[in-house]
Design an enzyme around this catalytic site. Structure first.
Site, PDB file in Angstrom:
ATOM      1  N   ASP A 115      32.846 -22.317 -80.689  1.00 44.27           N
ATOM      2  CA  ASP A 115      32.864 -20.869 -80.030  1.00 44.27           C
ATOM      3  C   ASP A 115      33.780 -20.074 -79.124  1.00 44.27           C
ATOM      4  O   ASP A 115      33.496 -18.995 -79.205  1.00 44.27           O
ATOM      5  CB  ASP A 115      31.319 -21.102 -79.580  1.00 44.27           C
ATOM      6  CG  ASP A 115      30.964 -21.959 -78.457  1.00 44.27           C
ATOM      7  OD1 ASP A 115      32.096 -22.549 -78.160  1.00 44.27           O
ATOM      8  OD2 ASP A 115      30.170 -22.061 -77.830  1.00 44.27           O
TER       9      ASP A 115
ATOM     10  N   ASP B 188      41.810 -25.945 -75.694  1.00 40.10           N
ATOM     11  CA  ASP B 188      40.277 -25.848 -75.245  1.00 40.10           C
ATOM     12  C   ASP B 188      39.627 -24.836 -76.130  1.00 40.10           C
ATOM     13  O   ASP B 188      38.623 -24.875 -76.671  1.00 40.10           O
ATOM     14  CB  ASP B 188      40.616 -25.338 -73.899  1.00 40.10           C
ATOM     15  CG  ASP B 188      39.167 -25.751 -73.011  1.00 40.10           C
ATOM     16  OD1 ASP B 188      38.142 -26.138 -73.546  1.00 40.10           O
ATOM     17  OD2 ASP B 188      39.234 -25.275 -71.892  1.00 40.10           O
TER      18      ASP B 188
ATOM     19  N   HIS C  34      40.896 -31.307 -78.048  1.00 33.48           N
ATOM     20  CA  HIS C  34      39.836 -30.634 -77.171  1.00 33.48           C
ATOM     21  C   HIS C  34      39.856 -29.220 -77.688  1.00 33.48           C
ATOM     22  O   HIS C  34      40.657 -28.399 -77.115  1.00 33.48           O
ATOM     23  CB  HIS C  34      40.329 -30.838 -75.672  1.00 33.48           C
ATOM     24  CG  HIS C  34      39.022 -30.443 -74.986  1.00 33.48           C
ATOM     25  ND1 HIS C  34      38.450 -31.243 -73.932  1.00 33.48           N
ATOM     26  CD2 HIS C  34      38.433 -29.049 -74.563  1.00 33.48           C
ATOM     27  CE1 HIS C  34      37.561 -30.844 -73.163  1.00 33.48           C
ATOM     28  NE2 HIS C  34      37.584 -29.384 -73.733  1.00 33.48           N
TER      29      HIS C  34
ATOM     30  N   HIS D 106      33.451 -34.115 -70.376  1.00 30.51           N
ATOM     31  CA  HIS D 106      34.231 -33.096 -69.464  1.00 30.51           C
ATOM     32  C   HIS D 106      33.897 -33.598 -67.966  1.00 30.51           C
ATOM     33  O   HIS D 106      32.695 -33.644 -67.681  1.00 30.51           O
ATOM     34  CB  HIS D 106      33.686 -31.564 -69.750  1.00 30.51           C
ATOM     35  CG  HIS D 106      34.013 -30.946 -70.724  1.00 30.51           C
ATOM     36  ND1 HIS D 106      33.371 -31.232 -72.046  1.00 30.51           N
ATOM     37  CD2 HIS D 106      34.904 -29.803 -70.873  1.00 30.51           C
ATOM     38  CE1 HIS D 106      34.049 -30.245 -72.942  1.00 30.51           C
ATOM     39  NE2 HIS D 106      34.859 -29.254 -72.361  1.00 30.51           N
TER      40      HIS D 106
ATOM     41  N   GLY E 265      30.042 -27.897 -70.270  1.00 26.81           N
ATOM     42  CA  GLY E 265      29.417 -26.939 -69.293  1.00 26.81           C
ATOM     43  C   GLY E 265      29.882 -26.912 -67.986  1.00 26.81           C
ATOM     44  O   GLY E 265      30.732 -27.722 -67.481  1.00 26.81           O
TER      45      GLY E 265
ATOM     46  N   HIS F  28      36.961 -26.084 -78.733  1.00 28.28           N
ATOM     47  CA  HIS F  28      35.455 -25.619 -78.823  1.00 28.28           C
ATOM     48  C   HIS F  28      35.425 -24.524 -79.767  1.00 28.28           C
ATOM     49  O   HIS F  28      36.394 -23.429 -80.022  1.00 28.28           O
ATOM     50  CB  HIS F  28      35.194 -25.208 -77.488  1.00 28.28           C
ATOM     51  CG  HIS F  28      34.819 -25.940 -76.340  1.00 28.28           C
ATOM     52  ND1 HIS F  28      33.772 -26.387 -76.122  1.00 28.28           N
ATOM     53  CD2 HIS F  28      35.654 -26.552 -75.471  1.00 28.28           C
ATOM     54  CE1 HIS F  28      33.990 -27.332 -75.020  1.00 28.28           C
ATOM     55  NE2 HIS F  28      35.036 -27.274 -74.628  1.00 28.28           N
TER      56      HIS F  28
ATOM     57  N   GLU G  52      37.195 -31.581 -63.901  1.00 27.81           N
ATOM     58  CA  GLU G  52      37.981 -30.393 -64.317  1.00 27.81           C
ATOM     59  C   GLU G  52      37.995 -29.364 -62.915  1.00 27.81           C
ATOM     60  O   GLU G  52      39.006 -28.502 -62.802  1.00 27.81           O
ATOM     61  CB  GLU G  52      37.107 -29.431 -65.392  1.00 27.81           C
ATOM     62  CG  GLU G  52      37.587 -28.252 -65.678  1.00 27.81           C
ATOM     63  CD  GLU G  52      37.069 -27.229 -66.944  1.00 27.81           C
ATOM     64  OE1 GLU G  52      37.481 -26.392 -67.448  1.00 27.81           O
ATOM     65  OE2 GLU G  52      35.985 -27.892 -67.499  1.00 27.81           O
TER      66      GLU G  52
END
Length: 332
Positions: free
Chosen positions: A16, A278, A12, A197, A170, A14, A200
């Site tokens: 960006d 993450d 997991h 996701h 998101g 990301h 969370e």
């Protein structure tokens, strides 16, 4: 124990949220993108979220700056390569990176350009280092849905060759899964794995919905099954793997402190948990940092670590051949 020497798997992460600050500065100057400063330390401060944010939305603001320079094929390939390179240098043997392809079309790139670029960067790193990987295509839950199937159609050519799964990401609101049933179904029909996701930000019901309505094989975060018996039992009984991200969860106030993170309780109860970064830059972390923090905080043993590592191997969206390679790092 030298934590950097341990074999690692990150499921997991990301794209960006994991860009080198120096690369942001370099690309912005190449592309003529105006930055608020040329000071690398100030750029770093703009990219790294505070130790504790007010909420998830404050954390997510840290993605604006990287996205501003991630609009060319060359930039995407470079950032993809550098992320895999950075991971490989700390003994990450397998890395799944997720990103939203629709976020990279502002300067004229096509979806084909975007996907080809990130896969090319990953494969270049695979050719140079002992690391394997895959990409996960994330759709932002609040974005228009009109191009979701197009993303999946363009990505289909890379299934089994650089792209592996579909994800929703998101800000999280209760009951979001019902809106995405046809898209998750379409992804599965196309041959994509599904990870969502969910759970969370305190909504345990979203986890059970992600499994039952969307066919999620893994759950991004999922830590708030703690307050939802149905979701907890479903995750445990069906061995749905949780992609926990401890530092990120503390930053976004998903948990008040690392000491209150449910990772150890999950592990001891036989819930399939994994430890992940993450966002390497936004959370100012590495896999080595995450493992060290968790093992120290919860007094985990090396056997405990390899139990978590084994969960990661079996949950990875990759071939049996690569899983066999990953299992070879587990002590006999």
């Amino acid at each position: 124990m030298q934590f950097i020497d341990l074999p690692k798997i990150d499921l997991h992460c990301h794209l960006d949220g994991s860009v080198r600050p120096e690369t942001i500065l370099d690309l912005a100057n190449q592309q003529g993108v105006t930055l608020p400063t040329q000071d690398i330390e100030q750029i770093r401060e703009l990219m790294i979220a505070p130790e504790t944010c007010q909420d998830l939305d404050e954390y997510l603001k840290r993605f604006d700056l990287p996205l501003s320079v991630m609009q060319t094929a060359e930039a995407l390939e470079r950032i993809s390569f550098e992320l895999y390179e950075d991971a490989a240098k700390e003994n990450v043997k397998y890395l799944e990176v997720r990103f939203g392809p629709l976020l990279h079309l502002e300067s004229g790139l096509t979806l084909e350009d975007v996907l080809a670029s990130v896969v090319k960067g990953m494969k270049r790193a695979e050719s140079l280092y002992d690391i394997n990987g895959n990409y996960i295509l994330s759709i932002l839950r609040h974005a228009p849905k009109d191009r979701i199937k197009e993303v999946l159609d363009v990505g289909h050519q890379y299934l089994g060759n650089g792209i592996a799964a579909f994800d929703l990401a998101g800000g999280e609101i209760a009951g979001f899964c019902s809106e995405f049933i046809p898209y998750a179904k379409y992804a599965k029909e196309q041959g994509y794995h599904v990870t969502i996701h969910a759970g969370e930000q305190g909504v345990g019901q979203n986890v059970s919905d992600a499994i039952t309505l969307l066919g999620a094989e893994r759950i991004g975060h999922g830590i708030h099954i703690t307050g939802h018996h149905e979701a907890y039992d479903m995750v445990k009984d069906q061995q749905v793997t949780l992609e926990t991200c401890p530092s990120s969860n503390v930053q976004t106030k998903a948990v008040p402190a690392l000491s209150m993170h449910p990772a150890k309780a999950f592990l001891k109860d036989g819930v399939a948990i994994t430890i992940n970064t993450d966002n390497r830059t936004v959370s100012n972390t590495t896999m080595t940092d995450e493992i060290q923090k968790v093992m120290h905080e919860f007094a985990l043993t090396l056997d405990d670590y390899f139990t978590i590592y084994s969960y990661s191997v079996e949950a990875a969206f990759t071939s049996e051949q690569i899983k066999k390679h990953l299992r070879s790092f587990i002590p006999a």
